[in-house]
Motif scaffolding. Structure first.
Motif, mmCIF file in Angstrom:
data_model
loop_
_atom_site.group_PDB
_atom_site.id
_atom_site.type_symbol
_atom_site.label_atom_id
_atom_site.label_comp_id
_atom_site.label_asym_id
_atom_site.label_seq_id
_atom_site.Cartn_x
_atom_site.Cartn_y
_atom_site.Cartn_z
ATOM 1 N N THR A 294 0.955 -0.895 0.031
ATOM 2 C CA THR A 294 -0.122 0.053 -0.212
ATOM 3 C C THR A 294 0.968 0.936 0.177
ATOM 4 O OG1 THR A 294 -1.759 -1.221 1.442
ATOM 5 C CG2 THR A 294 -1.802 1.061 1.374
ATOM 6 N N THR A 297 2.001 1.958 -3.225
ATOM 7 C CA THR A 297 1.664 1.971 -3.949
ATOM 8 C C THR A 297 1.097 3.582 -4.422
ATOM 9 O OG1 THR A 297 0.080 0.235 -4.320
ATOM 10 C CG2 THR A 297 -1.112 1.867 -5.243
ATOM 11 N N VAL A 298 0.869 4.253 -2.746
ATOM 12 C CA VAL A 298 0.918 5.632 -2.919
ATOM 13 C C VAL A 298 2.348 6.611 -2.786
ATOM 14 C CG1 VAL A 298 0.621 7.171 -0.603
ATOM 15 C CG2 VAL A 298 -1.093 4.935 -0.534
ATOM 16 N N LEU A 301 2.047 7.502 -6.574
ATOM 17 C CA LEU A 301 0.184 7.905 -7.070
ATOM 18 C C LEU A 301 1.069 9.297 -7.646
ATOM 19 C CD1 LEU A 301 -2.643 7.859 -7.525
ATOM 20 C CD2 LEU A 301 -3.153 8.731 -4.927
ATOM 21 N N ASN A 304 2.777 8.852 -10.617
ATOM 22 C CA ASN A 304 2.040 8.847 -12.106
ATOM 23 C C ASN A 304 0.940 9.655 -11.912
ATOM 24 O OD1 ASN A 304 3.155 6.020 -11.745
ATOM 25 N ND2 ASN A 304 1.489 5.123 -10.314
ATOM 26 N N ILE A 305 0.525 10.107 -11.434
ATOM 27 C CA ILE A 305 0.141 11.594 -12.454
ATOM 28 C C ILE A 305 -0.191 12.000 -12.422
ATOM 29 C CG2 ILE A 305 -2.084 12.751 -10.890
ATOM 30 C CD1 ILE A 305 -2.795 11.553 -8.554
ATOM 31 N N THR A 337 4.631 13.051 -2.879
ATOM 32 C CA THR A 337 5.039 11.810 -2.146
ATOM 33 C C THR A 337 6.014 12.250 -0.762
ATOM 34 O OG1 THR A 337 6.413 11.630 -3.886
ATOM 35 C CG2 THR A 337 6.836 9.942 -2.425
#
Length: 349
Positions: A294, A297-298, A301, A304-305, A337
């Motif tokens: 998790t 992934t966070v 994020l 990736n955006i 981040t």
């Protein structure tokens, strides 16, 4: 070499032409109190009238015959020579392994369960032993080699000569209890090793091993638990030929057997607690892995955006002509981040 060994074992436990594995004549008045006999000698002795088998001191001579039921001639020989109760043959054919001891005419009929001679701590290593006990004749029959009977046979070979057929049954039940004690000790030793490895953090495949041991104990408990109660009920009204000292000895063996069964119950509870602790450790490891996944992934994020936004092939993308545009985007990604990491770890704490 191994095939020759198994062939020798099969010959040793297969029996003679009548399926008789071993036979002994017990006579306290004879120079040799326990004498080995074959099926022909047993048939001749069983043809003698009961009163001819009583010796001067009041003790009654008797015979113990142990048969291999896998032999085609075993049951035929018993029907022809042993004069056993019909109940004994009914128990042989009904195929129910449940433990019981009951009176039939003037004899005792018992169906008990025992572990195989080559026991390997597997639930399938358990078979049935059929017993008929009378004042002059004790018959035991099985389809596979069993440890308790082998222990009794070894004791008789070493000079142990029970005074009566009841005492022979008591020795057999004590041998069965001794075998169970060894099983309990073996299972306890295996559980101790698994517990030590668990405390050391080496999970390996202990859940599967504990499951096998627990299934073994549960099956033994289910098959053997009725035995003390059945014997106790029988001893409330024993046959007339049973001497009172022998009845008391049988009661003592029943108490020892009950103690072993309680130890097995305690082992089952211990295994259950270990399984629960291992399951809790596995769940904790899974939760830890899920948390790491998790967090990753966070943390990925924001980049990736932004990568998706800036990767669109359209006009008006900000900082496209700025000479420090790349580092500005890196700073924005790093900031987001860091905020995401702070939020994730703060929630974890």
């Amino acid at each position: 070499m191994s095939s020759a060994f198994h062939d020798l074992a099969a010959q040793s436990y297969g029996g003679d032409e009548a399926g008789l594995i071993c036979g002994y004549l017990f006579d306290a008045a004879a120079p040799e109190p326990a004498r080995s006999i074959d099926s022909a000698q047993a048939a001749a002795w069983l043809g003698v009238q009961p009163e001819d088998a009583v010796v001067d001191d009041g003790n009654r001579a008797y015979v113990w015959l142990h048969f291999n039921l896998s032999h085609a001639q075993a049951e035929r020989w018993l029907v022809r020579h042993a004069n056993l109760s019909d109940t004994f043959y009914e128990t042989l054919h009904e195929g129910l392994p449940s433990t019981r001891i009951e009176r039939a005419d003037d004899s005792l009929i018992a169906v008990i369960n025992d572990v195989h001679f080559e026991f390997s701590f597997e639930p399938s290593d358990i078979s049935t032993l059929w017993i008929s006990v009378g004042p002059r004749l004790v018959v035991t029959a099985r389809t596979k080699p069993l440890r308790s009977v082998d222990a009794l046979r070894t004791a008789v070979k070493a000079g142990d000569a029970p005074r009566s057929s009841t005492e022979l049954l008591e020795h057999l039940l004590r041998a069965q209890a001794d075998v169970l004690v060894k099983i309990v000790r073996g299972v306890t030793s295996r559980i101790d090793r698994i517990e030590d490895e668990l405390l050391a953090g080496r999970l390996d495949h202990k859940r599967a091993r504990l499951g096998v041991l627990r299934r073994l104990l549960v099956r033994l408990q289910r098959l053997l638990a009725p035995e003390p109660a059945a014997l106790f009920r029988l001893l409330q009204g024993p046959p007339a030929w049973m001497a009172e000292p022998d009845v008391q000895e049988l009661r003592g063996s029943t108490e020892e057997f009950s103690v072993v069964l309680r130890d097995m119950q305690a082992l089952q509870e211990r295994i259950k607690l270990l399984q629960e602790e291992i399951a809790a450790n596995v769940n904790e490891d899974n939760n830890r892995s899920l948390f790491v996944l998790t967090v990753v992934t966070v943390l990925a994020l924001p980049i990736n955006i932004l990568a998706g936004l800036f990767g669109m092939n359209v006009g008006g993308i900000p900082l496209a002509e700025h000479k420090h545009g790349f580092w500005i985007v890196v700073a924005i990604v790093a900031s987001f981040t860091a905020v995401a990491a702070w939020a994730a770890f703060r929630k974890k704490r």
